[in-house]
Each structure stands twice: as C-alpha cells, then as structure tokens.
Scaffold this motif. Structure first.
Motif, short mmCIF file in Angstrom:
data_model
loop_
_atom_site.label_atom_id
_atom_site.label_comp_id
_atom_site.label_asym_id
_atom_site.label_seq_id
_atom_site.Cartn_x
_atom_site.Cartn_y
_atom_site.Cartn_z
N ASP A 154 0.84 -1.19 0.00
CA ASP A 154 0.00 0.00 0.00
C ASP A 154 0.88 1.25 0.00
N ALA A 155 0.27 2.38 -0.26
CA ALA A 155 1.01 3.63 -0.37
C ALA A 155 0.21 4.76 0.29
N PRO A 156 0.76 5.31 1.38
CA PRO A 156 2.06 5.02 1.98
C PRO A 156 2.01 3.75 2.81
N THR A 157 3.21 3.26 3.14
CA THR A 157 3.30 2.06 3.97
C THR A 157 4.55 2.14 4.82
N TYR A 158 4.67 1.20 5.75
CA TYR A 158 5.79 1.17 6.69
C TYR A 158 7.11 1.10 5.93
N HIS A 159 7.94 2.11 6.12
CA HIS A 159 9.12 2.26 5.28
C HIS A 159 10.14 1.15 5.49
N LEU A 160 10.29 0.66 6.71
CA LEU A 160 11.29 -0.39 6.93
C LEU A 160 10.82 -1.74 6.42
N ALA A 161 9.52 -1.95 6.30
CA ALA A 161 9.03 -3.17 5.64
C ALA A 161 9.50 -3.20 4.19
N LEU A 162 9.56 -2.04 3.55
CA LEU A 162 10.03 -2.00 2.16
C LEU A 162 11.46 -2.52 2.06
N ARG A 163 12.29 -2.20 3.03
CA ARG A 163 13.67 -2.69 3.03
C ARG A 163 13.71 -4.20 3.28
N ILE A 164 12.89 -4.67 4.22
CA ILE A 164 12.86 -6.09 4.53
C ILE A 164 12.45 -6.89 3.29
N LEU A 165 11.41 -6.44 2.62
CA LEU A 165 10.93 -7.14 1.43
C LEU A 165 11.95 -7.08 0.31
N ALA A 166 12.57 -5.92 0.11
CA ALA A 166 13.55 -5.78 -0.97
C ALA A 166 14.74 -6.71 -0.77
N ASN A 167 15.04 -7.04 0.48
CA ASN A 167 16.16 -7.95 0.74
C ASN A 167 15.91 -9.36 0.17
N ARG A 168 14.67 -9.66 -0.17
CA ARG A 168 14.33 -10.97 -0.74
C ARG A 168 14.39 -10.94 -2.27
N ASP A 169 14.94 -9.88 -2.83
CA ASP A 169 15.14 -9.76 -4.28
C ASP A 169 13.82 -9.83 -5.04
N VAL A 170 12.80 -9.17 -4.50
CA VAL A 170 11.53 -9.04 -5.19
C VAL A 170 11.40 -7.61 -5.70
N GLU A 171 10.48 -7.43 -6.64
CA GLU A 171 10.18 -6.09 -7.14
C GLU A 171 8.97 -5.54 -6.38
N LEU A 172 9.12 -4.38 -5.80
CA LEU A 172 8.03 -3.76 -5.04
C LEU A 172 7.26 -2.81 -5.95
N ARG A 173 5.94 -2.95 -5.93
CA ARG A 173 5.07 -2.05 -6.68
C ARG A 173 3.93 -1.59 -5.79
N ALA A 174 3.55 -0.34 -5.95
CA ALA A 174 2.42 0.18 -5.19
C ALA A 174 1.12 -0.38 -5.76
N ALA A 175 0.26 -0.88 -4.87
CA ALA A 175 -1.07 -1.29 -5.29
C ALA A 175 -1.89 -0.06 -5.63
N PRO A 176 -2.84 -0.17 -6.56
CA PRO A 176 -3.71 0.98 -6.87
C PRO A 176 -4.48 1.40 -5.62
#
Length: 387
Positions: A112-134
């Motif tokens: 979601d947007a906005p969302t918890y900023h450190l969760a974005l780092r945790i998820l990115a560490n798994r080599d996934v692509e993050l996209r904002a949901a509509p």
C-alpha cells in the motif's frame, strides 16, 4: 598511563542534544513496564524453571498460544484456534519469514502507499520487485489491484503477496473501512496472499479498532501482530495468525527446526505477564498516555503551525502532516520525510511526526518550534508569515 576504551552503543536511538526528534517511532522510556516485566520474569523462572530456558515448541509455548487465542478474540472479529498461531521474533522477522515462504527472486510484491518504510527494506532484501497497489480514498482498490495482478500474469510475472497496514497505518494513521476490507479479501481470494501488518491494533484511542482483514477472510490472509508497541521493542516478540496449514509450513522450516520457538524464554515471560493481568493493566495505561500525547501534539500544531494539515488518527503513534516542501528539520525539531514511505516517488509534501517518544510538554514545545521553522521558511522566501 592506560587509555579509556570507547563504550559500544547499547540502544538503537540516541538523540542529538537539544533536538526533539519526532521522526523516530520509539516508545517513551518512562512508559516501558520495567518493574512489571521484572516481576513476570522472576515468576516465570520460579514456576517454569528450566523449561523456560530450553528449546521451545516450534509454534510457541502452549500456554501463550492459549492466552493469545482468547486475547485476540477479545480485540478482533474472531478468535484464532491455537493451531492458527505462530510466535515470531517480532513483526519485522515475521515479514521476512513470510516473504521467504511466499515469494522467489524476481516476483512482484504489492504494497500500500504510503506504507511502513522499513518493511520495504525487509521485502527488498528478498530480491523481489516492489510495486504500489492501486489506491483510492478508502485504501487499496480491489478491482484495480486484481487487474494489475492479471496484467502481470499475462507477462509471465508472479505477484504472490500483498503487504498492507490497514489499521492505524504507519505512517498515515488511517484505517481502511470495514466494507473495503471485505471487498479486498474477497477480490484477492485464491490469487494473492495478503500479509496484514496489524501492529497497532491495541493502541486504539477513540473506540475499538475495525476487524482485521484476517478475521474477515476464509483463508488467504496472514496477519502479523507485535508486542513491541504494547510492552517493549526490546522483546523482539510477536505472532501471526494464518491458516493452520500455513502455520505448519512455517513450523517445519529449517530455521525453526534448528531451535524451536523463535523467542521461547521471552514468550514464556509474556505468558506470565498476560495471564496475571499485568499486560491488560499496562496496555490500558498506555492507551490513556498515548491518547493524551496525540491530543497535545495535534492541539499544539493547530495553535502554532496551522499550515501543517493532518487528520487526527484514532490509534497508533503518528500524525501524517501535509507540509511545505523542504520542512524536515529546524529550530531543534526533526521529522521523517514522506518519500521513504512510497515505492513510486510520492510523499514529497508529507512528513511523519511521532507522538510516542516524548511527554506532553515536549510535544507542545515541538509544535511551537515547528511554527517558528515555518515562519522562517516564509521569511526566507519573502512571503511573510500567514495570518
């Protein structure tokens, strides 16, 4: 002559002298239950003995799972069965563990947007692509999200996970309306697993929090809870609720199998703190304290910095300010810039202000300083201070 060794740090945050830093989502040290936790620890070791210090049962100690099931049922739309519970080493570790189970490198994870900023780092560490949901005014748009997932699938991409903070969102403080919650879980059922960060549920100040997505779903939702905000972040203790089959998959992961419960001794102490009534008394006091602090900061901003527009959240730790661009630090007060809560470049006119770490007088002073900082910005721009 000898020399004095520099001491290594003990805690994560050490504020700058004279600065009221509202950018950090940390608890006020005065609100941490040091005496209550010490008593619960002593009682646990006295009654449980060595069983509190050995390897624990994979999903968590049975007495805690039983207490949690009843406790969650008193807060949410339904109570979980103990088989639907898994004790984690905090929400952050839960996010990482669930993402590891659901995704593989190259997958798309929606947020979601906005969302918890450190969760974005945790998820990115798994080599996934993050996209904002509509998104729309009520939160994540279910129909548009389903269409986005379908478009990704047509190009050979997987979107197996959606991460969201629908209750007292960090950073916005907003909560998704119940009808939208039902629509979202219905729309994504069988398509994408919703990972619901429910960290702030118990910090509700104006009435009960709305039922979780997990409680409204017939599977397909993993809900993460935490004791970091209600007891103390140093516990690194949380839990998740999910389908029993998903919990079994977590319990057989090598990381769990190698040591049992992820935080067994702390979980045993939390059992004592919960079943003794100490937890309920402590959280009731927290709600009163944080409600008072929320109102002090909100009232202070209205009086001294009326340009900073915001909605008063019904729970959580944060005010989400609409602010002049460039206003982050000044006059001995600091905020967190809004861009870090987005994956698509949004938030340039937003700031997060936490009311959790300071008392009422400091929060009022922070609001006064923000008013001075805005006045200086206008003077520098030759605009004068608005009446």
């Amino acid at each position: 002559m000898g020399h004095t060794e520099a001491r290594l740090p003990v805690i994560q945050f050490a504020g700058a002298a004279g600065v009221l830093d509202l950018g950090w989502g940390h608890p006020d040290p005065a609100l941490l239950p040091v005496d209550g936790w010490a008593a619960a620890t002593a009682a646990t070791l006295r009654t449980a003995g060595w069983t509190a210090l050995t390897y624990g049962y994979a999903t968590g100690p049975g007495p805690l799972l039983e207490w949690l099931a009843v406790h969650i049922g008193s807060l949410d739309g339904r109570a979980p069965d103990p088989a639907e519970l898994f004790v984690t080493a905090g929400t952050s570790q839960g996010i990482d563990m669930v993402c590891a189970l659901l995704t593989r490198p190259g997958d798309v994870v929606l947020v979601d947007a906005p969302t918890y900023h450190l969760a974005l780092r945790i998820l990115a560490n798994r080599d996934v692509e993050l996209r904002a949901a509509p998104m729309d005014g009520a939160g994540i748009d279910p129909a548009a999200t389903v269409e986005l997932i379908a478009r990704l699938q047509r190009t050979g991409r997987r979107a197996p996970m959606l991460y969201t903070v629908p209750t007292f969102n960090n950073p916005s403080g907003a909560s998704v309306p119940p009808e939208r919650r039902r629509d979202l879980v219905t729309a994504l059922a069988g398509t994408t697993t919703i990972v619901e960060d429910d960290t702030y549920r118990e910090l509700a100040y104006d009435g009960p929090a709305p039922p979780s997505l997990w409680s409204a779903a017939d599977g397909g939702v993993v809900r993460l809870g935490s004791f970091s905000k209600t007891v103390g972040p140093g516990l690194r203790l949380g839990y998740l609720t999910a389908e029993a089959s998903f919990v079994r998959r977590l319990a057989t992961r090598g990381y769990v199998d190698s040591g049992g419960c992820l935080n067994h001794t702390t979980a045993m102490v939390l059992t004592e703190f919960g079943t003794s009534g100490g937890y309920a008394r402590h959280v009731a006091g927290l709600r009163e304290a944080y409600r008072e602090r929320r109102d002090a900061l909100a009232d202070g901003l209205r009086a001294h910095a009326p340009e900073l527009m915001f909605d008063v959240p019904a729970g959580g730790w944060f005010l989400w300010l609409r602010a002049p661009e460039g206003l982050v630090n000044g006059h001995g007060v600091a905020l967190l810039a809004g861009e870090c809560f987005y994956v698509d470049g949004g938030g340039r006119d937003r700031l997060r202000a936490s009311f959790s770490m300071y008392g009422v007088d400091d929060l009022r002073e922070a609001a006064r300083r923000l008013g001075l900082a805005i006045k200086d910005m206008h003077a520098d721009q030759g605009l004068g201070h608005p009446e």
